[in-house]
Design a protein around this motif. Structure first.
Motif, PDB file in Angstrom:
ATOM      1  N   ARG A 518       5.508 -47.866  35.958  1.00  0.00           N
ATOM      2  CA  ARG A 518       4.265 -47.344  36.666  1.00  0.00           C
ATOM      3  C   ARG A 518       3.231 -48.514  36.739  1.00  0.00           C
ATOM      4  O   ARG A 518       2.290 -48.546  37.242  1.00  0.00           O
ATOM      5  N   GLY A 519       3.813 -49.798  36.301  1.00  0.00           N
ATOM      6  CA  GLY A 519       2.838 -50.926  36.379  1.00  0.00           C
ATOM      7  C   GLY A 519       1.732 -50.993  35.315  1.00  0.00           C
ATOM      8  O   GLY A 519       0.765 -51.595  35.438  1.00  0.00           O
ATOM      9  N   VAL A 520       2.082 -50.179  34.090  1.00  0.00           N
ATOM     10  CA  VAL A 520       0.891 -50.197  33.126  1.00  0.00           C
ATOM     11  C   VAL A 520       1.409 -50.609  31.959  1.00  0.00           C
ATOM     12  O   VAL A 520       0.994 -50.745  30.935  1.00  0.00           O
ATOM     13  N   GLY A 521       2.643 -51.262  31.986  1.00  0.00           N
ATOM     14  CA  GLY A 521       3.447 -51.703  30.942  1.00  0.00           C
ATOM     15  C   GLY A 521       2.816 -53.142  30.301  1.00  0.00           C
ATOM     16  O   GLY A 521       1.918 -53.157  29.262  1.00  0.00           O
ATOM     17  N   LEU A 522       3.357 -54.345  30.549  1.00  0.00           N
ATOM     18  CA  LEU A 522       3.328 -55.335  29.436  1.00  0.00           C
ATOM     19  C   LEU A 522       1.853 -56.050  29.866  1.00  0.00           C
ATOM     20  O   LEU A 522       1.380 -56.757  29.099  1.00  0.00           O
ATOM     21  N   ASP A 523       1.087 -55.787  31.073  1.00  0.00           N
ATOM     22  CA  ASP A 523      -0.178 -56.085  31.293  1.00  0.00           C
ATOM     23  C   ASP A 523      -1.255 -55.593  30.201  1.00  0.00           C
ATOM     24  O   ASP A 523      -2.011 -56.221  29.524  1.00  0.00           O
ATOM     25  N   VAL A 524      -0.889 -54.166  29.930  1.00  0.00           N
ATOM     26  CA  VAL A 524      -1.761 -53.476  29.148  1.00  0.00           C
ATOM     27  C   VAL A 524      -1.415 -54.023  27.632  1.00  0.00           C
ATOM     28  O   VAL A 524      -2.121 -53.992  26.559  1.00  0.00           O
ATOM     29  N   VAL A 525      -0.262 -54.446  27.175  1.00  0.00           N
ATOM     30  CA  VAL A 525       0.190 -54.861  26.088  1.00  0.00           C
ATOM     31  C   VAL A 525      -0.253 -56.129  25.715  1.00  0.00           C
ATOM     32  O   VAL A 525      -1.128 -56.175  24.734  1.00  0.00           O
ATOM     33  N   LYS A 526      -0.360 -57.042  26.556  1.00  0.00           N
ATOM     34  CA  LYS A 526      -1.240 -58.369  26.388  1.00  0.00           C
ATOM     35  C   LYS A 526      -2.831 -58.179  26.185  1.00  0.00           C
ATOM     36  O   LYS A 526      -3.197 -58.625  25.265  1.00  0.00           O
ATOM     37  N   THR A 527      -3.457 -57.162  27.155  1.00  0.00           N
ATOM     38  CA  THR A 527      -4.699 -57.073  26.911  1.00  0.00           C
ATOM     39  C   THR A 527      -5.083 -56.484  25.808  1.00  0.00           C
ATOM     40  O   THR A 527      -6.168 -56.889  24.924  1.00  0.00           O
ATOM     41  N   LYS A 528      -4.133 -55.479  24.991  1.00  0.00           N
ATOM     42  CA  LYS A 528      -4.501 -54.809  23.824  1.00  0.00           C
ATOM     43  C   LYS A 528      -4.171 -55.953  22.679  1.00  0.00           C
ATOM     44  O   LYS A 528      -5.296 -55.739  21.515  1.00  0.00           O
ATOM     45  N   ILE A 529      -3.262 -56.545  22.803  1.00  0.00           N
ATOM     46  CA  ILE A 529      -3.187 -57.495  21.657  1.00  0.00           C
ATOM     47  C   ILE A 529      -4.181 -58.605  21.436  1.00  0.00           C
ATOM     48  O   ILE A 529      -4.521 -58.865  20.502  1.00  0.00           O
TER      49      ILE A 529
END
Length: 689
Positions: A518-529
């Motif tokens: 969905r394109g919400v994977g790893l960029d969301v991970v980085k932002t959250k961390i």
């Protein structure tokens, strides 16, 4: 795995996500062009879907997935927010709230989501949203007589409204896999004595041809002979219509059979009218008997959320409590210093007693905030099992260090990033069994989830033994999305290509699915961390596997540290990073690779001079020839910090350097000592890295 132990956590977290969706929807009505608000709604729905799927609440999972589809089109500028869309999404939120209250009250959380799903599909297809009209049933219908099941002639299209969303999904996937779905209506003779036995024989014979996914009336009603003359079965099979008819007619006392092919696309065309009011049980695949008895159902039903033994405290209140106690620790240090200087026995005894009491208080406050990561990790075995079956892969999840404790603030936030990383490893990392055999690997893939302390940080690894990152595919996607230019792509290293996975909106999945893409994977991970003050990195070896490493601060306000002196400056080194303190003579110092090193228990350890590192001016005071060293570690790596002298161990209050002093190398914060001086806290992990 028994998910009931996580029910309370699921209910409370789901309430927060639903409230967040509600709040952001209200903001979106006033600013319909804001993609940022849409992204926030999408992420809450995405997290809610993942939690619901892990807990096994199918209707909630289905509804949030369909909401995602609409929101995804909005944030990609393919749909425009309008009043019809807002009305439908608000209705979705109402349904989610109703499901959640059902779950919290001990129910199963099931709701008829078919009508609202149909409206979401209409939005996706650019069609007019038709509000479902209330259905009026004739007085002599089966609804007026719940003991009797319907015995009504209808077309296959009109019967589709009896399917819930889960059954529609099963039908759709089966048709895509090359099977056919048939509606079969069987009529028994008027003089039939044992109707239930004949119904069971028909059911049993049809099940030998494929998979029965639905009966009307329910299996239990068939077994108890609660039907008039006919009953209906939905069968998924590869056999022909003629074979089905002959199989049914082979049973004695059967008067006739009607077989119709189900066109699943009619569901999308007709937008799936609201389901019939009577509840119908689905027989499990491969089961020849009736559904579970009431006693069995009670055992499998979710327990009612416990209340009264625990209370949820706003984390901000705990932060205020911790800050107040931090000031008390500073004053305690000052009092201890004054008592030592004045040397009054009464004052000394009082200060010692206060120190013991405040120490106990400190332990309680820290314990209130610290929880083992097991609370998060224990959600994943069931998720991995289900996804492995869905992907037709053999995967073993290994959890290490679940007892590692972390601040509750961080625990509440890391669940979603870890779900993304695990789904990424399962979908993109571990190969199917046949490809693993060809590569000389065992058929069962390994995904390792590991947590450990290092200094004043916690590290979490998500590691798989899969194919590694397909760098050519990642680079091609990055070029296609405009993340990098052709010129930049030519100079990228393998490490930099791997890091492109964290670019916003970049997904290497070939098609959208529940698992990834969905394109919400790893960029969301980085932002959250990063919002938690941590960092995430990736290391991949083609054909061997991929490791994602998350570094998180403990975020504790009070830590034990060793105070050291360097010229006129004082520094604090966290005790959790220290292996040993030692004194070396100048002739024990060696040189290797233009670096001063020492031999520490058979290992070559590099030396780092804090005076040189922080450019501390010389105070002109002569120093002893012997060199004081603190041996620190990060994982299995070590370094020796060269200082002038050791002051001693002390409890210190960790203070942020503020927004004007960010990313200072090798410094994680500062503390105020008992005499009012400020001492910087050394970040040993950054030094060793």
């Amino acid at each position: 795995m028994d998910t009931n132990q996580y029910l309370d956590m699921f209910v409370e977290e789901s309430k927060e996500h639903i409230q967040a969706i509600n709040d952001h929807l209200l903001e979106l009505e006033n600013a319909p062009e804001s993609i940022d608000i849409v992204n926030e709604i999408f992420r809450s729905a995405h997290t809610l879907k993942g939690m619901a799927a892990t807990m096994g609440f199918e209707d909630m999972t289905t509804l949030t997935h369909e909401m995602e589809n609409v929101l995804d089109q909005v944030r990609n500028h393919k749909l425009v927010v309008n009043s019809d869309m807002m009305d439908v999404i608000f209705r979705c939120v109402d349904l989610l709230e109703r499901m959640l209250y059902s779950i919290a009250g001990g129910g199963d959380g099931r709701e008829d989501v078919s009508a609202v799903v149909a409206q979401l599909h209409a939005i996706l297809n650019g069609e007019t949203v038709v509000q479902a009209a209330p259905k009026v049933l004739p007085e002599d219908s089966a609804a007026a007589n719940p003991e009797a099941a319907p015995d009504v002639e209808a077309s296959a299209a009109s019967r589709l409204h009896a399917f819930d969303q889960f059954e529609i999904t099963v039908l759709d996937q089966s048709v895509q896999a090359g099977h056919q779905a048939y509606w079969i209506k069987t009529s028994v003779r008027d003089d039939c004595v044992l109707k239930a036995a004949r119904a069971y024989m028909v059911y049993d014979n049809l099940e030998s041809l494929g998979e029965v996914i639905k009966t009307t009336p329910s299996v239990q009603d068939l077994e108890e002979e609660r039907f008039e003359k006919s009953f209906e079965i939905v069968l998924i099979t590869r056999e022909s219509q003629e074979k089905i008819e002959s199989t049914v007619l082979n049973v004695s006392e059967i008067e006739g059979v009607e077989v119709e092919l189900i066109d699943i696309h009619l569901y999308k065309a007709d937008h799936l009218r609201e389901a019939k009011p009577q509840a119908q049980a689905k027989p499990a695949a491969g089961t020849k008997q009736a559904g579970a008895k009431p006693a069995d159902a009670d055992k499998s039903a979710p327990k009612k959320a416990a209340a009264g033994k625990t209370i949820r405290v706003d984390i901000e209140r705990l932060d205020v409590l911790m800050n107040l106690f931090s000031e008390l620790v500073i004053d305690r240090g000052r009092l201890e210093q004054l008592a030592h200087e004045l040397n009054k026995s009464a004052l000394t005894e009082t200060v010692e007693h206060m120190s013991r009491i405040s120490g106990d208080l400190q332990s309680i406050i820290l314990t209130m905030r610290m929880v083992p990561v097991e609370q998060v990790f224990n959600r994943f075995p069931r998720m991995v099992r289900d996804l492995a079956k869905e992907l037709n892969k053999k995967i073993n999840l290994e959890i290490i260090g679940a007892e590692t404790e972390l601040d509750r603030t961080v625990i509440d936030e890391i669940g979603d990033p870890l779900v993304h990383l695990l789904r990424n490893s399962l979908d993109h990392g571990v190969e199917p069994a046949d490809r693993r055999r060809m590569a000389g690997k065992p058929e069962e893939g390994l995904v390792q989830l590991k947590a450990y302390h290092s200094g004043n940080h916690v590290f979490i690894e998500v590691k798989d033994d899969g194919a590694g990152i397909n760098r050519e595919k990642v680079l091609a996607k990055a070029l296609d999305k405009g993340v990098v230019t052709e010129q930049q792509a030519q100079s990228l290293t393998n490490k930099q290509i791997d890091e492109l996975l964290f670019a916003s909106g970049l997904s290497t999945a070939d098609k959208i699915s529940d698992i990834s893409g969905r394109g919400v994977g790893l960029d969301v991970v980085k932002t959250k961390i990063e919002s938690l003050g941590g960092s995430v990195s990736v290391d991949s070896n083609p054909g061997v596997g991929t490791t994602f490493l998350i570094q998180l601060p403990l975020t504790l306000s009070i830590i034990s540290a060793m105070l050291v002196q360097v010229e006129d400056e004082k520094y604090a080194v966290p005790l959790s990073s220290i292996i040993e303190t030692a004194v070396f003579s100048p002739d024990q110092i060696m040189h290797a690779h233009r670096q001063d090193v020492i031999d520490f228990r058979g290992r070559v350890v590099p030396l780092v001079s804090l005076k040189s590192l922080f450019s501390i001016p010389d105070n002109g005071i002569a120093k002893e020839e012997d060199i004081s060293v603190i041996i620190v570690r990060k994982g299995d790596k070590m370094a020796g910090l060269v200082v002038d002298s050791f002051i001693g161990q002390q409890e210190i209050v960790l203070k942020s350097l503020g927004k004007y002093l960010t990313n200072v190398f090798a410094v994680s914060g500062a503390t105020i000592l008992g005499d009012g001086q400020v001492a910087l806290i050394i970040d040993c992990n950054a030094l060793i890295k």
